[in-house]
Motif scaffolding. Structure first.
Motif, mmCIF file in Angstrom:
data_model
loop_
_atom_site.group_PDB
_atom_site.id
_atom_site.type_symbol
_atom_site.label_atom_id
_atom_site.label_comp_id
_atom_site.label_asym_id
_atom_site.label_seq_id
_atom_site.Cartn_x
_atom_site.Cartn_y
_atom_site.Cartn_z
ATOM 1 N N TYR A 24 0.796 -1.238 -0.051
ATOM 2 C CA TYR A 24 0.047 0.005 -0.066
ATOM 3 C C TYR A 24 1.042 1.244 -0.063
ATOM 4 N N ALA A 25 2.191 1.260 0.021
ATOM 5 C CA ALA A 25 2.993 2.304 0.159
ATOM 6 C C ALA A 25 2.884 3.094 -1.251
ATOM 7 N N ASP A 26 2.909 2.415 -2.204
ATOM 8 C CA ASP A 26 2.698 3.117 -3.609
ATOM 9 C C ASP A 26 1.223 3.623 -3.509
ATOM 10 N N GLN A 27 0.207 3.188 -3.190
ATOM 11 C CA GLN A 27 -0.899 3.406 -3.256
ATOM 12 C C GLN A 27 -1.266 4.989 -2.606
ATOM 13 N N ILE A 28 -0.525 4.880 -1.350
ATOM 14 C CA ILE A 28 -0.667 5.942 -0.659
ATOM 15 C C ILE A 28 0.235 7.341 -1.048
ATOM 16 N N ARG A 29 1.292 6.736 -1.907
ATOM 17 C CA ARG A 29 2.174 7.940 -2.252
ATOM 18 C C ARG A 29 1.485 8.602 -3.648
ATOM 19 N N GLY A 176 -6.646 4.742 -10.952
ATOM 20 C CA GLY A 176 -6.884 5.301 -9.595
ATOM 21 C C GLY A 176 -6.458 3.985 -8.829
ATOM 22 N N PHE A 177 -6.412 2.797 -9.168
ATOM 23 C CA PHE A 177 -6.193 1.786 -8.449
ATOM 24 C C PHE A 177 -4.771 1.261 -8.934
ATOM 25 N N ARG A 178 -3.730 1.060 -8.091
ATOM 26 C CA ARG A 178 -2.299 0.893 -8.519
ATOM 27 C C ARG A 178 -2.047 -0.527 -8.825
ATOM 28 N N LEU A 179 -1.480 -0.911 -10.122
ATOM 29 C CA LEU A 179 -1.195 -1.938 -10.564
ATOM 30 C C LEU A 179 -0.101 -2.699 -9.609
ATOM 31 N N SER A 180 0.657 -1.882 -8.728
ATOM 32 C CA SER A 180 1.644 -2.354 -7.781
ATOM 33 C C SER A 180 0.890 -2.966 -6.570
ATOM 34 N N VAL A 181 -0.456 -2.245 -6.427
ATOM 35 C CA VAL A 181 -1.055 -2.908 -5.335
ATOM 36 C C VAL A 181 -1.489 -4.541 -5.595
ATOM 37 N N LEU A 182 -1.962 -4.526 -6.839
ATOM 38 C CA LEU A 182 -2.440 -5.822 -7.405
ATOM 39 C C LEU A 182 -1.490 -6.827 -7.506
ATOM 40 N N VAL A 183 -0.331 -6.416 -7.897
ATOM 41 C CA VAL A 183 0.870 -7.530 -7.984
ATOM 42 C C VAL A 183 1.305 -8.240 -6.733
ATOM 43 N N SER A 184 1.300 -6.988 -5.761
ATOM 44 C CA SER A 184 1.784 -7.579 -4.388
ATOM 45 C C SER A 184 0.634 -8.473 -3.659
ATOM 46 N N TRP A 185 -0.666 -8.018 -4.082
ATOM 47 C CA TRP A 185 -1.706 -9.092 -3.663
ATOM 48 C C TRP A 185 -1.575 -10.452 -4.350
ATOM 49 N N LEU A 186 -1.267 -10.574 -5.734
ATOM 50 C CA LEU A 186 -1.357 -11.818 -5.963
ATOM 51 C C LEU A 186 0.149 -12.508 -5.682
ATOM 52 N N ILE A 187 1.209 -12.068 -5.642
ATOM 53 C CA ILE A 187 2.256 -12.741 -4.997
ATOM 54 C C ILE A 187 2.069 -13.005 -3.634
ATOM 55 N N GLY A 188 1.377 -12.067 -3.008
ATOM 56 C CA GLY A 188 0.882 -12.398 -1.470
ATOM 57 C C GLY A 188 -0.015 -13.764 -1.392
ATOM 58 N N ASP A 189 -0.940 -13.739 -2.314
ATOM 59 C CA ASP A 189 -1.911 -14.853 -2.237
ATOM 60 C C ASP A 189 -1.149 -16.140 -2.557
ATOM 61 N N ILE A 190 -0.128 -16.122 -3.270
ATOM 62 C CA ILE A 190 0.707 -17.376 -3.598
ATOM 63 C C ILE A 190 1.358 -17.968 -2.423
ATOM 64 N N MET A 191 2.162 -16.716 -1.845
ATOM 65 C CA MET A 191 2.948 -17.152 -0.425
ATOM 66 C C MET A 191 2.095 -17.628 0.593
ATOM 67 N N LYS A 192 0.852 -16.916 0.732
ATOM 68 C CA LYS A 192 -0.019 -17.165 1.712
ATOM 69 C C LYS A 192 -0.709 -18.754 1.726
ATOM 70 N N ALA A 218 -7.215 -12.651 -9.048
ATOM 71 C CA ALA A 218 -7.006 -12.963 -10.501
ATOM 72 C C ALA A 218 -8.009 -12.269 -11.346
ATOM 73 N N TYR A 219 -9.149 -12.035 -10.834
ATOM 74 C CA TYR A 219 -10.226 -11.467 -11.727
ATOM 75 C C TYR A 219 -9.853 -10.063 -11.756
ATOM 76 N N LEU A 220 -9.245 -9.425 -10.739
ATOM 77 C CA LEU A 220 -8.725 -7.773 -10.927
ATOM 78 C C LEU A 220 -7.776 -7.893 -12.081
ATOM 79 N N GLY A 221 -7.035 -8.864 -12.077
ATOM 80 C CA GLY A 221 -6.086 -8.904 -13.184
ATOM 81 C C GLY A 221 -6.606 -8.731 -14.311
ATOM 82 N N PHE A 222 -7.821 -9.622 -14.566
ATOM 83 C CA PHE A 222 -8.346 -9.927 -15.620
ATOM 84 C C PHE A 222 -8.851 -8.305 -16.189
ATOM 85 N N GLN A 223 -9.555 -7.638 -15.010
ATOM 86 C CA GLN A 223 -9.923 -6.189 -15.457
ATOM 87 C C GLN A 223 -8.993 -5.367 -15.781
ATOM 88 N N PHE A 224 -7.635 -5.608 -15.410
ATOM 89 C CA PHE A 224 -6.551 -4.658 -15.729
ATOM 90 C C PHE A 224 -6.255 -4.940 -17.143
#
Length: 239
Positions: A24-29, A176-192, A218-224
Protein backbone atom coordinates in the motif's frame (compact mmCIF):
# COMPACT_ATOMS: atom_id res chain seq x y z
CA UNK A 1 8.83 -29.67 -4.08
CA UNK A 2 9.77 -30.06 -0.43
CA UNK A 3 12.67 -27.66 -1.00
CA UNK A 4 10.27 -25.07 -2.45
CA UNK A 5 7.92 -25.44 0.51
CA UNK A 6 10.87 -25.05 2.88
CA UNK A 7 11.91 -21.81 1.17
CA UNK A 8 8.36 -20.47 1.34
CA UNK A 9 8.12 -21.35 5.03
CA UNK A 10 11.28 -19.33 5.68
CA UNK A 11 10.51 -16.40 3.41
CA UNK A 12 6.73 -16.15 3.84
CA UNK A 13 6.76 -14.86 7.45
CA UNK A 14 9.05 -11.99 6.45
CA UNK A 15 6.94 -11.28 3.38
CA UNK A 16 3.71 -11.35 5.37
CA UNK A 17 5.00 -8.96 8.03
CA UNK A 18 6.21 -6.43 5.46
CA UNK A 19 3.32 -6.89 3.01
CA UNK A 20 1.21 -4.01 4.36
CA UNK A 21 4.04 -1.62 3.49
CA UNK A 22 4.95 -3.18 0.16
CA UNK A 23 1.30 -3.45 -0.87
CA UNK A 24 0.00 0.00 0.00
CA UNK A 25 2.95 2.41 0.16
CA UNK A 26 2.72 3.11 -3.57
CA UNK A 27 -1.05 3.65 -3.35
CA UNK A 28 -0.61 6.14 -0.51
CA UNK A 29 2.16 7.91 -2.41
CA UNK A 30 0.09 8.10 -5.59
CA UNK A 31 -2.93 9.61 -3.82
CA UNK A 32 -0.71 12.10 -2.02
CA UNK A 33 1.09 13.19 -5.20
CA UNK A 34 -1.99 13.43 -7.41
CA UNK A 35 -4.06 14.99 -4.61
CA UNK A 36 -6.94 12.74 -5.61
CA UNK A 37 -8.33 9.42 -4.41
CA UNK A 38 -10.82 9.20 -7.26
CA UNK A 39 -11.06 5.64 -8.49
CA UNK A 40 -9.82 4.23 -5.20
CA UNK A 41 -12.42 2.48 -3.05
CA UNK A 42 -12.62 3.75 0.51
CA UNK A 43 -14.06 0.35 1.36
CA UNK A 44 -10.55 -1.10 1.04
CA UNK A 45 -9.22 0.47 4.26
CA UNK A 46 -12.55 -0.27 5.95
CA UNK A 47 -12.29 -3.96 5.14
CA UNK A 48 -8.64 -4.25 6.10
CA UNK A 49 -9.02 -2.28 9.34
CA UNK A 50 -12.01 -4.32 10.49
CA UNK A 51 -10.38 -7.60 9.46
CA UNK A 52 -7.06 -6.73 11.11
CA UNK A 53 -8.69 -5.66 14.37
CA UNK A 54 -10.71 -8.88 14.47
CA UNK A 55 -7.63 -10.92 13.63
CA UNK A 56 -5.70 -9.39 16.55
CA UNK A 57 -8.42 -10.47 18.95
CA UNK A 58 -8.61 -13.84 17.22
CA UNK A 59 -4.91 -14.33 17.97
CA UNK A 60 -5.58 -13.96 21.70
CA UNK A 61 -7.74 -17.08 21.63
CA UNK A 62 -6.06 -19.03 18.84
CA UNK A 63 -2.34 -18.18 19.11
CA UNK A 64 -1.64 -18.70 15.42
CA UNK A 65 1.64 -17.72 13.74
CA UNK A 66 3.17 -14.63 15.36
CA UNK A 67 4.11 -13.26 11.94
CA UNK A 68 0.41 -13.04 11.09
CA UNK A 69 -0.25 -11.06 14.26
CA UNK A 70 2.57 -8.65 13.43
CA UNK A 71 1.16 -8.31 9.93
CA UNK A 72 -2.22 -7.35 11.37
CA UNK A 73 -0.74 -4.72 13.69
CA UNK A 74 1.28 -3.14 10.88
CA UNK A 75 -1.74 -3.34 8.58
CA UNK A 76 -3.80 -1.31 11.06
CA UNK A 77 -1.20 1.46 11.01
CA UNK A 78 -0.82 1.44 7.23
CA UNK A 79 -4.54 1.37 6.54
CA UNK A 80 -5.06 4.19 9.01
CA UNK A 81 -2.63 6.31 7.02
CA UNK A 82 -4.23 5.24 3.73
CA UNK A 83 -7.69 6.15 5.00
CA UNK A 84 -6.49 9.55 6.19
CA UNK A 85 -4.77 10.35 2.89
CA UNK A 86 -7.73 9.12 0.84
CA UNK A 87 -10.18 11.21 2.88
CA UNK A 88 -7.95 14.28 2.68
CA UNK A 89 -7.89 14.07 -1.10
CA UNK A 90 -11.44 12.97 -1.85
CA UNK A 91 -12.95 14.94 -4.72
CA UNK A 92 -15.12 17.91 -3.78
CA UNK A 93 -17.28 20.37 -5.59
CA UNK A 94 -16.55 23.21 -3.19
CA UNK A 95 -13.08 23.27 -1.67
CA UNK A 96 -14.42 25.20 1.33
CA UNK A 97 -16.77 22.38 2.30
CA UNK A 98 -15.23 18.92 2.85
CA UNK A 99 -16.66 16.36 0.43
CA UNK A 100 -19.44 18.76 -0.62
CA UNK A 101 -19.36 17.58 -4.20
CA UNK A 102 -19.19 13.87 -3.53
CA UNK A 103 -22.00 11.98 -5.24
CA UNK A 104 -22.58 8.39 -4.19
CA UNK A 105 -24.00 5.90 -6.70
CA UNK A 106 -25.95 4.10 -3.97
CA UNK A 107 -26.94 5.24 -0.51
CA UNK A 108 -26.25 3.00 2.44
CA UNK A 109 -28.19 2.84 5.72
CA UNK A 110 -27.16 5.81 7.86
CA UNK A 111 -24.81 6.77 5.00
CA UNK A 112 -22.38 4.23 6.40
CA UNK A 113 -18.81 4.90 5.27
CA UNK A 114 -20.12 7.62 2.97
CA UNK A 115 -20.01 10.43 5.49
CA UNK A 116 -18.81 13.86 4.46
CA UNK A 117 -16.93 14.78 7.67
CA UNK A 118 -13.90 12.68 8.53
CA UNK A 119 -14.67 12.31 12.22
CA UNK A 120 -17.38 9.59 11.89
CA UNK A 121 -14.89 7.27 10.18
CA UNK A 122 -12.54 7.34 13.15
CA UNK A 123 -15.40 7.19 15.64
CA UNK A 124 -16.75 4.04 14.01
CA UNK A 125 -13.34 2.37 14.18
CA UNK A 126 -12.94 3.34 17.84
CA UNK A 127 -16.40 2.02 18.74
CA UNK A 128 -15.75 -1.17 16.79
CA UNK A 129 -12.50 -1.77 18.66
CA UNK A 130 -14.08 -1.16 22.07
CA UNK A 131 -17.10 -3.39 21.37
CA UNK A 132 -14.87 -6.20 20.10
CA UNK A 133 -12.65 -5.86 23.18
CA UNK A 134 -15.69 -6.14 25.45
CA UNK A 135 -16.92 -9.23 23.63
CA UNK A 136 -13.44 -10.73 23.90
CA UNK A 137 -13.41 -10.03 27.62
CA UNK A 138 -16.71 -11.82 28.22
CA UNK A 139 -16.55 -14.63 25.67
CA UNK A 140 -12.83 -15.03 24.96
CA UNK A 141 -12.69 -18.38 26.75
CA UNK A 142 -15.32 -19.90 24.44
CA UNK A 143 -13.94 -22.00 21.60
CA UNK A 144 -17.06 -21.24 19.58
CA UNK A 145 -16.55 -17.49 19.96
CA UNK A 146 -12.86 -17.74 19.06
CA UNK A 147 -13.64 -19.80 15.97
CA UNK A 148 -16.43 -17.43 14.96
CA UNK A 149 -14.10 -14.48 15.42
CA UNK A 150 -11.60 -16.13 13.10
CA UNK A 151 -14.14 -16.82 10.39
CA UNK A 152 -15.46 -13.26 10.65
CA UNK A 153 -11.97 -11.75 10.48
CA UNK A 154 -10.83 -13.79 7.53
CA UNK A 155 -14.21 -13.76 5.83
CA UNK A 156 -14.13 -9.96 5.83
CA UNK A 157 -10.54 -9.98 4.58
CA UNK A 158 -11.39 -12.44 1.82
CA UNK A 159 -13.86 -9.90 0.45
CA UNK A 160 -11.18 -7.21 0.20
CA UNK A 161 -11.05 -7.09 -3.62
CA UNK A 162 -14.84 -6.99 -4.08
CA UNK A 163 -15.38 -3.20 -3.73
CA UNK A 164 -12.50 -2.50 -6.11
CA UNK A 165 -13.77 -5.11 -8.58
CA UNK A 166 -17.22 -3.48 -8.56
CA UNK A 167 -15.72 0.01 -8.84
CA UNK A 168 -13.59 -1.01 -11.82
CA UNK A 169 -16.55 -2.69 -13.48
CA UNK A 170 -18.75 0.37 -13.07
CA UNK A 171 -16.06 2.79 -14.22
CA UNK A 172 -14.93 0.52 -17.07
CA UNK A 173 -11.43 1.48 -15.98
CA UNK A 174 -8.81 0.60 -13.37
CA UNK A 175 -7.57 4.17 -13.15
CA UNK A 176 -6.85 5.17 -9.56
CA UNK A 177 -6.05 1.62 -8.48
CA UNK A 178 -2.34 0.91 -8.61
CA UNK A 179 -1.06 -2.09 -10.53
CA UNK A 180 1.67 -2.41 -7.89
CA UNK A 181 -1.03 -3.14 -5.30
CA UNK A 182 -2.52 -5.89 -7.44
CA UNK A 183 0.87 -7.47 -8.13
CA UNK A 184 1.70 -7.49 -4.42
CA UNK A 185 -1.72 -9.00 -3.69
CA UNK A 186 -1.20 -11.82 -6.19
CA UNK A 187 2.31 -12.59 -4.97
CA UNK A 188 1.00 -12.51 -1.43
CA UNK A 189 -1.84 -14.86 -2.32
CA UNK A 190 0.58 -17.44 -3.69
CA UNK A 191 2.91 -17.12 -0.71
CA UNK A 192 0.07 -17.28 1.78
CA UNK A 193 -1.57 -20.28 0.16
CA UNK A 194 1.62 -22.35 0.21
CA UNK A 195 2.53 -21.16 3.71
CA UNK A 196 -0.92 -21.74 5.19
CA UNK A 197 -1.27 -25.24 3.78
CA UNK A 198 2.24 -26.24 4.89
CA UNK A 199 2.03 -24.80 8.41
CA UNK A 200 0.65 -26.66 11.42
CA UNK A 201 -0.13 -23.46 13.32
CA UNK A 202 -2.64 -21.98 10.89
CA UNK A 203 -6.35 -22.76 11.03
CA UNK A 204 -8.70 -23.62 8.18
CA UNK A 205 -10.00 -20.04 8.25
CA UNK A 206 -6.71 -18.76 6.84
CA UNK A 207 -6.64 -21.39 4.10
CA UNK A 208 -10.17 -20.65 2.92
CA UNK A 209 -9.45 -16.93 2.97
CA UNK A 210 -6.33 -17.35 0.84
CA UNK A 211 -8.18 -19.37 -1.80
CA UNK A 212 -11.05 -16.91 -2.11
CA UNK A 213 -8.73 -13.92 -2.24
CA UNK A 214 -6.62 -15.45 -4.96
CA UNK A 215 -9.69 -16.01 -7.15
CA UNK A 216 -10.87 -12.41 -6.69
CA UNK A 217 -7.41 -10.94 -7.21
CA UNK A 218 -7.05 -12.97 -10.38
CA UNK A 219 -10.26 -11.38 -11.65
CA UNK A 220 -8.82 -7.95 -10.80
CA UNK A 221 -5.90 -8.89 -13.01
CA UNK A 222 -8.35 -9.73 -15.78
CA UNK A 223 -9.94 -6.30 -15.34
CA UNK A 224 -6.55 -4.62 -15.73
CA UNK A 225 -6.08 -6.54 -18.96
CA UNK A 226 -9.60 -5.72 -20.14
CA UNK A 227 -9.97 -2.06 -19.07
CA UNK A 228 -6.44 -0.80 -18.45
CA UNK A 229 -5.95 2.65 -16.96
CA UNK A 230 -8.24 4.48 -19.34
CA UNK A 231 -10.42 7.40 -18.36
CA UNK A 232 -13.18 6.74 -15.85
CA UNK A 233 -16.73 6.60 -17.12
CA UNK A 234 -18.24 10.10 -17.11
CA UNK A 235 -21.03 9.18 -14.72
CA UNK A 236 -18.71 7.42 -12.29
CA UNK A 237 -18.18 8.65 -8.75
CA UNK A 238 -16.24 6.74 -6.13
CA UNK A 239 -17.43 6.59 -2.53
Amino acid sequence: MNFLVLIVQKVAPIFLVTSPLTSYADQIRNIHITKSSRGFSLDTPLIMLVASILRCFYWIGSRFETSLLLQSLIMILVQGVLLKVALDHRSTGDERVPFAGVVYPTKRPFNFWQWRPQRPYWEFLAYFFVITAILQLFFGSSEFFVGLLGYCALGVEAGLPIPQVLANQKARSCKGFRLSVLVSWLIGDIMKTVFFYSSDHVGMQFRLCAGIQFALDAYLGFQFWMFGNGELAKDFEMS
